[in-house]
Structure formats: C-alpha cells, structure tokens
Design an enzyme around this catalytic site. Structure first.
Site, PDB file in Angstrom:
ATOM      1  N   LYS A 102       9.165 -13.687   2.533  1.00  0.00           N
ATOM      2  CA  LYS A 102      10.623 -14.705   1.964  1.00  0.00           C
ATOM      3  C   LYS A 102      11.229 -13.595   1.119  1.00  0.00           C
ATOM      4  O   LYS A 102      10.794 -13.561  -0.222  1.00  0.00           O
ATOM      5  CB  LYS A 102       9.587 -15.708   1.025  1.00  0.00           C
ATOM      6  CG  LYS A 102       9.422 -16.948   1.702  1.00  0.00           C
ATOM      7  CD  LYS A 102       8.807 -18.041   1.237  1.00  0.00           C
ATOM      8  CE  LYS A 102       8.425 -19.374   1.669  1.00  0.00           C
ATOM      9  NZ  LYS A 102       8.285 -20.153   0.944  1.00  0.00           N
ATOM     10  N   ASP A 129       6.621 -14.197  -1.501  1.00  0.00           N
ATOM     11  CA  ASP A 129       7.546 -15.033  -1.817  1.00  0.00           C
ATOM     12  C   ASP A 129       8.514 -14.198  -3.526  1.00  0.00           C
ATOM     13  O   ASP A 129       9.139 -13.396  -3.185  1.00  0.00           O
ATOM     14  CB  ASP A 129       7.692 -16.614  -1.625  1.00  0.00           C
ATOM     15  CG  ASP A 129       6.346 -17.734  -3.036  1.00  0.00           C
ATOM     16  OD1 ASP A 129       5.896 -16.635  -3.242  1.00  0.00           O
ATOM     17  OD2 ASP A 129       5.965 -18.919  -2.111  1.00  0.00           O
ATOM     18  N   THR A 130       8.461 -14.920  -4.313  1.00  0.00           N
ATOM     19  CA  THR A 130       8.496 -14.158  -5.725  1.00  0.00           C
ATOM     20  C   THR A 130       8.725 -13.015  -5.787  1.00  0.00           C
ATOM     21  O   THR A 130       8.843 -12.096  -6.543  1.00  0.00           O
ATOM     22  CB  THR A 130       8.421 -15.529  -6.492  1.00  0.00           C
ATOM     23  OG1 THR A 130       7.383 -15.096  -7.143  1.00  0.00           O
ATOM     24  CG2 THR A 130       8.868 -16.682  -6.116  1.00  0.00           C
ATOM     25  N   GLY A 131       7.023 -12.613  -5.882  1.00  0.00           N
ATOM     26  CA  GLY A 131       6.252 -11.711  -6.151  1.00  0.00           C
ATOM     27  C   GLY A 131       5.287 -11.327  -7.231  1.00  0.00           C
ATOM     28  O   GLY A 131       4.643 -10.222  -7.636  1.00  0.00           O
ATOM     29  N   GLU A 179      -1.743  -9.436   1.559  1.00  0.00           N
ATOM     30  CA  GLU A 179      -1.453 -11.266   1.680  1.00  0.00           C
ATOM     31  C   GLU A 179      -1.196 -12.267   2.769  1.00  0.00           C
ATOM     32  O   GLU A 179      -0.867 -11.186   3.734  1.00  0.00           O
ATOM     33  CB  GLU A 179      -0.120 -10.659   0.283  1.00  0.00           C
ATOM     34  CG  GLU A 179      -0.089 -10.959  -0.610  1.00  0.00           C
ATOM     35  CD  GLU A 179      -0.831 -12.193  -1.439  1.00  0.00           C
ATOM     36  OE1 GLU A 179      -1.441 -13.198  -0.777  1.00  0.00           O
ATOM     37  OE2 GLU A 179      -0.956 -11.747  -2.384  1.00  0.00           O
ATOM     38  N   GLY A 213      -5.953 -16.782   0.946  1.00  0.00           N
ATOM     39  CA  GLY A 213      -5.335 -17.470   2.348  1.00  0.00           C
ATOM     40  C   GLY A 213      -4.584 -16.453   2.968  1.00  0.00           C
ATOM     41  O   GLY A 213      -4.707 -16.600   4.164  1.00  0.00           O
ATOM     42  N   ARG A 234      -5.404 -24.862   6.614  1.00  0.00           N
ATOM     43  CA  ARG A 234      -5.685 -23.607   6.519  1.00  0.00           C
ATOM     44  C   ARG A 234      -6.195 -23.217   8.043  1.00  0.00           C
ATOM     45  O   ARG A 234      -6.485 -21.853   8.073  1.00  0.00           O
ATOM     46  CB  ARG A 234      -7.291 -22.966   5.147  1.00  0.00           C
ATOM     47  CG  ARG A 234      -6.306 -22.776   4.270  1.00  0.00           C
ATOM     48  CD  ARG A 234      -7.311 -22.486   3.063  1.00  0.00           C
ATOM     49  NE  ARG A 234      -7.447 -22.239   1.557  1.00  0.00           N
ATOM     50  CZ  ARG A 234      -6.475 -21.534   0.837  1.00  0.00           C
ATOM     51  NH1 ARG A 234      -5.904 -20.807   1.569  1.00  0.00           N
ATOM     52  NH2 ARG A 234      -5.951 -21.421  -1.129  1.00  0.00           N
ATOM     53  N   ASP A 273      -2.506 -23.083   2.492  1.00  0.00           N
ATOM     54  CA  ASP A 273      -2.656 -24.145   2.291  1.00  0.00           C
ATOM     55  C   ASP A 273      -1.412 -25.679   1.955  1.00  0.00           C
ATOM     56  O   ASP A 273      -0.870 -24.747   0.894  1.00  0.00           O
ATOM     57  CB  ASP A 273      -4.046 -24.562   2.117  1.00  0.00           C
ATOM     58  CG  ASP A 273      -4.116 -24.502   0.366  1.00  0.00           C
ATOM     59  OD1 ASP A 273      -3.916 -25.182  -0.847  1.00  0.00           O
ATOM     60  OD2 ASP A 273      -3.093 -22.760   0.183  1.00  0.00           O
TER      61      ASP A 273
END
Length: 180
Positions: free
Chosen positions: A136, A108-110, A104, A50, A170, A164
């Site tokens: 996020k 999001d969540t980490g 990165e 990504g 992408r 993606d």
C-alpha cells in the site's frame, strides 16, 4: 467463487481473483529467482499468520536451494493497525552471513517490517530483502525498501489468501475488499 461474503459484521466483495494472484506470485518469484539463484542457501522468513498462503505458493515457484522459517508478529486489531508491533514467535536460526528474504502478506504503514528488519540486522545477515504480496504505497511511511512487490493496492481493507478480519477469511482463495 462467491462474489460477496459476510465475515462477522462486515460485507466484502471480490477484488482480486485467484488467477490474478497466481500471476503476480509467478512474476515476483521470477525476479527473486534471477536475483538469488547464485547466492548460497538464502533463507526465506515468512511472517505468520497472513503470509502462509503466499509463502507456500511462492516457494513452489522458487528454483534454487533455500531454507524456510517463520516468525509471528501482531499489529492489527479488527480492521486497523494498532501501531504497536509485538513478536509472538521469534526466529531461532542463526542468520549471520546469510541472505534473508522476509515474506509478508501485506505492507501498509511499514511498522512490522521496520520492527523486523531492525531485529534481523542485529544478527548480522549478509543481506535483507522484503517481499510482499500486497503493498500500500499511500500508507507506507517508513524507509525500509520493499524490493519485491507482487501487487500494489490502495488503502482498502482486504481479506482472503491468508489475510483476515478478526481471524476469519484467511482460507479464501480470492481477495475480497470490505464494502461497509
């Protein structure tokens, strides 16, 4: 730019145009330049797949000597994180005593960042910082600081600019959000 696209079974609409992304990348690069220009040969580590577009554009705006490397982690299946982080391609460089900046596409969540920082800390770098294109805050549940955040977004599922949906999207220069 297409305003609406279809990838696999989902429809997406433009959320962030390329020009806005470029401005955000320039702003975060300016902060990194100020913080690292006097450090000896910092190492940027991009997280594949990504981060490749963000890493490329970010590096074009970095104004000091540095090195680049990449790792590949996997934690997504479809539109959801699995919670299980797997290393697919690892780091072979010695980072002892080096200033490391993890790049990165999205945090999001980490889970991925925490996994990666734990691994890198065992290699005794001088410092580790995290730089992400998208953050996020409502999803983030870890304590690893994310110092360089180009943009904060909600919990939407997005594609484009390296991100993606099951390997599609992408290559899009704009970022799209799922609508269904």
């Amino acid at each position: 730019m297409k305003n609406v696209i279809r990838l696999h079974d989902k429809t997406f609409r433009v959320m962030i145009p390329a020009a806005q992304i470029d401005s955000a990348v320039a702003a975060v690069a300016e902060r990194i330049n100020a913080d690292y220009r006097d450090k000896q040969l910092p190492l940027f580590i991009g997280v594949l797949n990504g981060s490749f577009m963000f890493m490329s554009d970010l590096m074009k705006k970095i104004e000091f000597d540095c090195e680049l490397s990449f790792v590949k982690l996997a934690s997504y299946c479809g539109t959801c994180t699995t919670g299980d982080v797997r290393s697919l391609i690892g780091l072979n460089n010695s980072i002892e005593g080096r200033h490391v900046i993890i790049v990165e596409d999205i945090v999001d969540t980490g889970e991925s960042i925490e996994h990666m920082v734990r691994d890198l800390e065992s290699r005794k770098p001088a410092s580790i910082s995290v730089c992400t294109l998208f953050f996020k805050p409502a999803s983030y549940s870890k304590t690893v600081p994310v110092e360089y955040r180009a943009m904060e977004i909600g919990n939407e599922f997005i594609v484009g600019y390296g991100l993606d949906y099951d390997q599609l999207g992408r290559n899009l220069k704009d970022v799209y959000v799922v609508t269904d």
